[in-house]
Design an enzyme around this catalytic site. Sequence first.
Site, PDB file in Angstrom:
ATOM      1  N   HIS A 197       0.859  -1.184   0.000  1.00 37.53           N
ATOM      2  CA  HIS A 197       0.000   0.000   0.000  1.00 37.53           C
ATOM      3  C   HIS A 197       0.895   1.233   0.000  1.00 37.53           C
ATOM      4  O   HIS A 197       1.610   1.498   0.969  1.00 37.53           O
ATOM      5  CB  HIS A 197      -0.912  -0.001   1.222  1.00 37.53           C
ATOM      6  CG  HIS A 197      -1.909  -1.115   1.223  1.00 37.53           C
ATOM      7  ND1 HIS A 197      -2.336  -1.757   2.369  1.00 37.53           N
ATOM      8  CD2 HIS A 197      -2.554  -1.724   0.198  1.00 37.53           C
ATOM      9  CE1 HIS A 197      -3.206  -2.690   2.058  1.00 37.53           C
ATOM     10  NE2 HIS A 197      -3.352  -2.703   0.741  1.00 37.53           N
ATOM     11  N   GLU A 201       1.446   3.832   2.939  1.00 38.44           N
ATOM     12  CA  GLU A 201       1.939   3.360   4.230  1.00 38.44           C
ATOM     13  C   GLU A 201       3.464   3.476   4.273  1.00 38.44           C
ATOM     14  O   GLU A 201       4.195   2.492   4.337  1.00 38.44           O
ATOM     15  CB  GLU A 201       1.452   1.936   4.475  1.00 38.44           C
ATOM     16  CG  GLU A 201      -0.072   1.885   4.607  1.00 38.44           C
ATOM     17  CD  GLU A 201      -0.645   0.474   4.608  1.00 38.44           C
ATOM     18  OE1 GLU A 201       0.141  -0.495   4.607  1.00 38.44           O
ATOM     19  OE2 GLU A 201      -1.878   0.344   4.602  1.00 38.44           O
ATOM     20  N   HIS A 213       3.123  -3.239   7.140  1.00 43.61           N
ATOM     21  CA  HIS A 213       2.063  -2.296   6.773  1.00 43.61           C
ATOM     22  C   HIS A 213       2.051  -1.120   7.740  1.00 43.61           C
ATOM     23  O   HIS A 213       2.765  -1.108   8.743  1.00 43.61           O
ATOM     24  CB  HIS A 213       0.689  -2.990   6.815  1.00 43.61           C
ATOM     25  CG  HIS A 213       0.400  -3.849   5.637  1.00 43.61           C
ATOM     26  ND1 HIS A 213      -0.508  -3.520   4.663  1.00 43.61           N
ATOM     27  CD2 HIS A 213       0.915  -5.051   5.269  1.00 43.61           C
ATOM     28  CE1 HIS A 213      -0.559  -4.477   3.755  1.00 43.61           C
ATOM     29  NE2 HIS A 213       0.300  -5.421   4.097  1.00 43.61           N
ATOM     30  N   GLU A 241       1.645  -4.299  11.564  1.00 38.01           N
ATOM     31  CA  GLU A 241       1.082  -2.960  11.398  1.00 38.01           C
ATOM     32  C   GLU A 241       1.798  -1.983  12.323  1.00 38.01           C
ATOM     33  O   GLU A 241       1.916  -2.218  13.529  1.00 38.01           O
ATOM     34  CB  GLU A 241      -0.408  -2.969  11.747  1.00 38.01           C
ATOM     35  CG  GLU A 241      -1.252  -3.915  10.907  1.00 38.01           C
ATOM     36  CD  GLU A 241      -1.719  -3.291   9.613  1.00 38.01           C
ATOM     37  OE1 GLU A 241      -1.361  -2.117   9.361  1.00 38.01           O
ATOM     38  OE2 GLU A 241      -2.432  -3.965   8.860  1.00 38.01           O
TER      39      GLU A 241
END
Length: 1124
Positions: free
Chosen positions: A798, A801, A895, A980
């Site tokens: 992504h 990010e 991420h 994350e």
Amino acid sequence: MAEPEGSGLQVLLHTLQTSSDRASILSILQVLGDLLSVGTDRRIRYMISKGGSEALLQTLVDTARTASPDYGILLPLFRLLAKVGLRDKKFGQKALELGALDVTLILARKNLSHSPNLLHCLWALGVFASSVTTGAMLGINGAMELLFTVIPPYTRRRPRIIRAAVEVLAALLRSKSNSRRAVNRGYVASLLRLHQDWHSHDTANRYLPIRRALLLCLKHIATLQSGREAFLAAQGMEILFSSTQNSLEDRSLEPVTSVALQVLRQCFPKGPLPLVTASSAYAFPAPGHPTSEPPRVLAEEDFEDDGDEEEDRDSDSEDAKEEDDDLETDVNKLSSKPGLDRPEEELSQYEAMCRELSCSFEDLEATPGDDFTPDANHLHIPTAASPEQHRPDKDQGSRGPEREDAPETSLLSMAKRGRSLVHPVPQNGPGTNPHPVAQPHGLGMGPSGKDVLDLETLLQEDAWDIAVTSCARSSACLPSAAPPGGTADGIHQLLQTHPQHAPYHDPYVYMAKARGTRSVADFKTLAFPDLWGHCPSHAPEPLLERKRGIQRVKILEDIRRLLQPRDVIDRVVFSLDEPRQHSAPNGLWFSSKFESGNLRKAIQVREFEYDLLVNTDINCTQYQQWFSFKVHGMRAATPYRFNIINYEKPNSQFNYGMQPTMYSVKEALLGRPTWKRTGYEICYYKNHYRESLAVTGGASRKCYYTLTFSITFPHHGDICYLAYHYPYTYTALMTHLDLLEKSVDPQTVYFRQEALCRTLGGNACPLVTITAMPASASPAHLEQFRQRPYQVITARVHPGESNASWVMKGALEFLASSDPGARLLRESFIFKIIPMLNPDGVINGNHRCSLRGEDLNRQWLAPSAQLQPTIYHAKGLLSYLHSTGRSPVVFCDFHGHSQKKNVFVYGCSIKETLWQAESALGAPAVSEDVSYRTLPRILDQLAPAFTMSSCSFLVEKSRASTARVVVWREMGVARSYTMESSYCGCNQGPYQGLQLGTRELEEMGAMFCLGLLLLELKSASCSRQLLARAASLLNAQDGALDQQLRRRSSGGGSAELDDEPPCLEEIDYGPDSSSDREGSCSELDRQIREWASLQDQDEGREEEEEEEEEEEEEGTGLGRRDTP
């Protein structure tokens, strides 16, 4: 005991319905009242289950229909009905069926002048109206007209009656049919007059519940388009704006202010975004993507306000389902291993990407003692504790091969002592691309063949001896040893005048790499922060303390723009949709035409305020979150307000302490080249823009949200770059990999770069292999080398990010470093790293998608080599390793997370998923390796930013096509994770109350790698030789490794509730907002108890006081009546 109790209760209820003896009925009501007045609601619900509601309602109907109703029975009966009714979700329907609605309305009409009786009737009507269906029936029977005869302009008479009446009216207006009736009969203007009157006269704020209930009436009416139109026609915006703007600082007015703001936001005229199209300003003819017609320009006729809802919604129609329907509960799907998604013979192509398994390393015997001399500018970077971090080590010109007995401080021992740490130190293969490619950007040549110069002369003060802040294109490759003329001469002069020492960065290498970076928009300019480099801040920055009331202040300023537009400029000063550059005399200049830039439009609203719109992802109409743009022409010590008005998510960490980032060119030239958190008065809220009907085709339209922040720039005439988070571009990555490769000793570190594939935009997707060189070319050493298990790490699927890239940067630098832990990792594993899975998205400023407008992390089930090449080949490489019995020990995809704090992982567990879904079917028979929890537990003890309590191991249906789930299911990797990292910061542990900076993110990457080592040392398969080496290099005993994991300092409890409590100032525009629970059980219970207490103290005293107040008001002219 329960059965006799139940039998006794049923006898009481039966007697209540059948008895005609007044004393018996009163005794039963007294017993029931005493029974229900103590304990919890459990008793009331038990009574409801035994038919208590029906018994009370039937008694009410029978008593009320007598020739002379007995109010000695009716009043305690009404009090019981109020207590029971609010806890019986079918109470309204029962009352309707038994005829209780009509008799209560009749009793209310008969008692308009008798306060106690009327008050009890109103309490009962309020309970009936809590059901929208029953409320609609009351409206048909004239309840609203009755209530307007009870609700006067401001008066001190009968405040309890007035409050109850207004609250019943607000409950009735939750029905759309009642709201339409109110609009048609002109009640909106009447309600506004009542609000004005009570607001202006209630200077002591004694009657806030009445004022709040009047606003709730307007709020419910405003859910209809016709209601909003009537509100605007009656000057409702001006009235509420005037009454609200001076009350923001008064906390006692909170109940009134919050509802008034909701009404204002509901009635603010909705409109489309000020954009010519809903799609991206950039276009790319992606393969397999239908070529669309030119985007239709949005016009006002494409936009209509929300229409009325034709059906009433009953708030108690159905309970919300607690079970998460997204959890995968099919055991077969959870445990099955799908077949290969391509012909098996295709996997052979990935053998070339694992050359470490076939290389003979004959050169090891030829030059066993050669020294390695790194570039003097790319030496090992000291730790955070060292004052030498930003200066190259001039005493080290060369170094020999690494030795096991090197007296170096390990990362683990630093973690043990609680020291912050940073980043120890560590051949692009050509590829083919069958698709049309974007234009290269970076350094190019002009038509005459000479270097094109696009030098900005914006730093004109005498203090600056250089005017170069950006580079134009030049096709020449610029070697760092001998920079050519033109742009490179300017940069060379700049570097000579203002030397910089950003770690692992070289502007000349960066410019050379930029030459091959291809962008859709053919970017002509290099961003100065990318060119110059970034040095981390010395310490984390604290979470921004939220200023109370700031969100409401900003919302009212937006409303003032609508109502009082005298100072509104409304001038477009930058737009990607229009070819000409907009002038901004005495204002700011904007640009986003550089790598990873994203700003589509800038509109000057007032002298120091700008509305900004970010670009959607290419070939997409959504995912507006990432922003990165340049601004100059500012004044120092002047607050500027920026409003990004086309965000999509309903909430953001910007409401909870997060700040955007800024890079100042002047600060960089002063020796402080750092991206810093910046901004104040930050908040995030829903605005009045809506998606156009032309986009949705008449379907439900998307709401938009505003991120607003203010900045006071440190220097006059500076050039500043603002971004959502610390940027990390594709060219910066490629530069970093080259410099990292040069920094390692090739005799001891196996570091290889190659291209996994080419992207749709023609950019190489880098694949990095890191391990230790074999000790020699002997068969035994080669066998040990080739038997090392694999670890696979990926990141940046992504594009927005960017924090994932900083974590990856820390991991890469640690793995390539001379740290003893890194050395052990290299000798134990082969690392396959894909640091950027979506280069095209990163380059072009996308937030989530590829050039086809696809989320690549939803393409892992069946990726296409032509449409999703990076995912196809990443999965192919993993499938090849799996087919050879070399599946990775750990797979992790890095991420970033925009809604939570801290760092955490998502993993996969069949049993935890079934348990969470309360699906016991098949769970006992499932056999599962529980080692998937070991690495997160290690990181929880080791890494200061990591928290185990936020981790989840559930498998959702919507995540079935993600890397984590596919690698887990298809490759059988039990430790398959998504890690994350928060964009914001931490709310527990050593970094509690701090925002995460690049130093902390890089530290997390290093700690993740160290966690892999400790995972291996804790495993049953760990060799004694490795344990012995670990004990020697890490200065630890065999059994003492667990003690070294006690990294967490005090204040870092592991228990954590939800990430954030609801923001106290959030504006919820839904008709069933939690702030709209005006008929709550506890509040009505309190009112009834208060009334009963007053009656016990002095029965009848209230009437005497009211008569005196009525006489006083008649004398002062306040006792007037104005019914519609």
